[in-house]
Enzyme design. Structure first.
Site, mmCIF file in Angstrom:
data_model
loop_
_atom_site.group_PDB
_atom_site.id
_atom_site.type_symbol
_atom_site.label_atom_id
_atom_site.label_comp_id
_atom_site.label_asym_id
_atom_site.label_seq_id
_atom_site.Cartn_x
_atom_site.Cartn_y
_atom_site.Cartn_z
ATOM 1 N N ASN A 63 -55.434 6.997 -41.038
ATOM 2 C CA ASN A 63 -56.582 6.089 -40.949
ATOM 3 C C ASN A 63 -57.237 6.070 -39.582
ATOM 4 O OD1 ASN A 63 -53.938 4.825 -40.468
ATOM 5 N ND2 ASN A 63 -55.140 3.051 -39.851
ATOM 6 N N GLN A 82 -57.374 6.240 -47.499
ATOM 7 C CA GLN A 82 -58.479 6.827 -46.737
ATOM 8 C C GLN A 82 -59.031 8.101 -47.371
ATOM 9 O OE1 GLN A 82 -60.134 5.714 -44.100
ATOM 10 N NE2 GLN A 82 -58.906 3.918 -43.633
ATOM 11 N N SER A 126 -57.556 1.903 -52.510
ATOM 12 C CA SER A 126 -58.210 0.628 -52.218
ATOM 13 C C SER A 126 -59.692 0.720 -52.571
ATOM 14 C CB SER A 126 -58.054 0.285 -50.733
ATOM 15 O OG SER A 126 -58.736 -0.917 -50.429
ATOM 16 N N GLY A 127 -60.227 -0.340 -53.175
ATOM 17 C CA GLY A 127 -61.620 -0.327 -53.620
ATOM 18 C C GLY A 127 -62.629 -0.322 -52.485
ATOM 19 N N HIS A 128 -62.385 -1.118 -51.446
ATOM 20 C CA HIS A 128 -63.434 -1.306 -50.438
ATOM 21 C C HIS A 128 -63.572 -0.141 -49.465
ATOM 22 C CE1 HIS A 128 -61.248 -2.495 -46.643
ATOM 23 N NE2 HIS A 128 -60.256 -2.604 -47.513
ATOM 24 N N CYS A 159 -56.996 -2.903 -38.915
ATOM 25 C CA CYS A 159 -55.817 -3.732 -39.173
ATOM 26 C C CYS A 159 -54.965 -3.932 -37.922
ATOM 27 C CB CYS A 159 -54.984 -3.121 -40.294
ATOM 28 S SG CYS A 159 -55.807 -3.175 -41.895
#
Length: 387
Positions: free
Chosen positions: A151, A179, A199-201, A325
């Protein structure tokens, strides 16, 4: 010029088609997918269709997709779910030292609760050596978890080779593909993985929804007790609007995958070349070719990454210095430390992650301003060589 967003590794703006797809499921088709009446069954139908769309993108079966709240929950379910289910067979897990905090902190927790964790190193371009994985496997090993693409620096890992090694030793294989899915072709059979997190976003979908692919026949323990939702693997009423938006984003990613990859690779390579050619003492972090098509991660000696970020922000450009994060941590990047960089070089980094809406004109604007910003910051630094 409008504000330029180049922090797509942190999150993406939901595609307008995604938002439009979601709206009816807030105010018209609002049923609980577990209800037996027509309103509920309408929700169940779209839930099943969404599962099929997401499975299709990664070459999976629809009943191998478990919806979650996002990548972090998917990673937790994969690691803890397998470890708790197989704890009588073994308590050893292998991962790498450059994983996302969703993996590293879960492994840390499990290490505190009786499991043994091995963290394999990476080379100076952030690549895991499959031979290190093979050497770390013991009779007690039950699971290997290696991210598909990093990431921060965008390096793509040899997951296919690692999966082969895992299965030769009857060990399960998980990859965090948060990613990579939607940016490069991802197929669970080609990679040979038993579990894969999405992950959707990260792919122009909504926040608060993701999925864990679990290969048919792979048994894991649910972490949430309740109803029999998601094949008994994840209790709780399904987030139908989020799942519909997630599926729409995946559908669009599937349609645009090769066009987007070509466009982003062109932007990425142009920006890297212009920055490295124009700014002395600047270096690319990560692998030069085995990297995500949208990832530019460069270190500039004699400057602070936070200063670069803030001055670009004043110029209307959104970038980051690393993982969102970990942005509130004062500790240096664990990924850059793992590359073996000198401490004085770890703090002068920028992560620029582009999206399908970015243009070559925007790349030129960012490069032009970065050249000027680095020059000004170095002029104030007592350590920088004077021009």
């Amino acid at each position: 010029m409008d504000r330029i967003y180049m922090d797509h590794g942190a999150t993406t703006k939901p595609d307008p088609e995604v938002v439009n797809a979601m709206l009816p499921y807030y105010n018209e088709f609002f049923g609980n997918a577990s209800s037996l009446h027509s309103t509920g069954q309408d929700a169940a139908k779209v839930l099943n269709r969404s599962r099929e769309i997401i499975a299709d993108l990664i070459g999976a079966r629809s009943d191998e997709i478990i919806f979650t709240s996002g990548g972090t929950e998917s990673d937790n379910l994969a690691l803890k779910g397998i470890a708790y289910h197989k704890k009588n067979a073994g308590k050893h897990i292998i991962t790498s030292i450059i994983e996302h905090p969703a993996i590293l902190n879960t492994c840390k927790y499990m290490g505190e609760t009786g499991f043994s964790i091995t963290y394999v190193p990476v080379d100076d371009q952030g690549v895991v050596n499959p031979e290190d994985i093979a050497a770390a496997i013991t009779d007690d090993t039950i699971l290997i978890s290696i991210m598909h693409a990093n990431n921060e620096i965008g390096t793509i890992q040899p997951v296919k080779e690692i999966s082969k090694i895992a299965h030769e030793h009857d060990v399960l294989m998980h990859t965090d593909a948060v990613q990579s899915v939607g940016k490069i072709p991802v197929n669970v059979d080609d990679l040979g993985v038993d579990m894969l997190s999405i992950s959707g976003h990260k792919l122009y979908g909504p926040k608060g929804v993701g999925a864990l692919y679990v290969r048919k026949g792979t048994r894991l323990q649910s972490l949430v007790q309740g109803g029999a939702h998601e094949f008994g693997k994840r209790a709780g009423t399904e987030n139908i609007p989020g799942i519909v938006g997630f599926a729409k984003a995946v559908e669009l990613a599937n349609q645009r995958l090769f066009e987007d990859e070509k466009h982003l690779t062109n932007l990425r390579d142009t920006m890297i070349k212009k920055l490295l050619d124009s700014i002395p003492y600047s270096y690319l972090n990560g692998h030069p070719t085995l990297r995500l098509p949208n990832n530019v991660h460069i270190r500039f000696n004699f400057v602070e990454g936070e200063s670069l970020l803030m001055m670009l922000n004043m110029k209307g450009v959104d970038v980051s210095t690393g993982s969102a994060c970990s942005s509130k941590s004062l500790e240096p990047s664990h990924v850059l430390m793992a590359l073996g960089l000198p401490p004085e070089e770890i703090h002068g980094n920028l992560r620029i992650t582009m999206g399908r809406e970015n243009t070559m004109k925007e790349v030129d604007y960012v490069v032009e301003n970065l050249i000027d910003i680095v020059r000004k910051l170095r002029a104030m630094s007592p350590l920088a060589p004077k021009e």
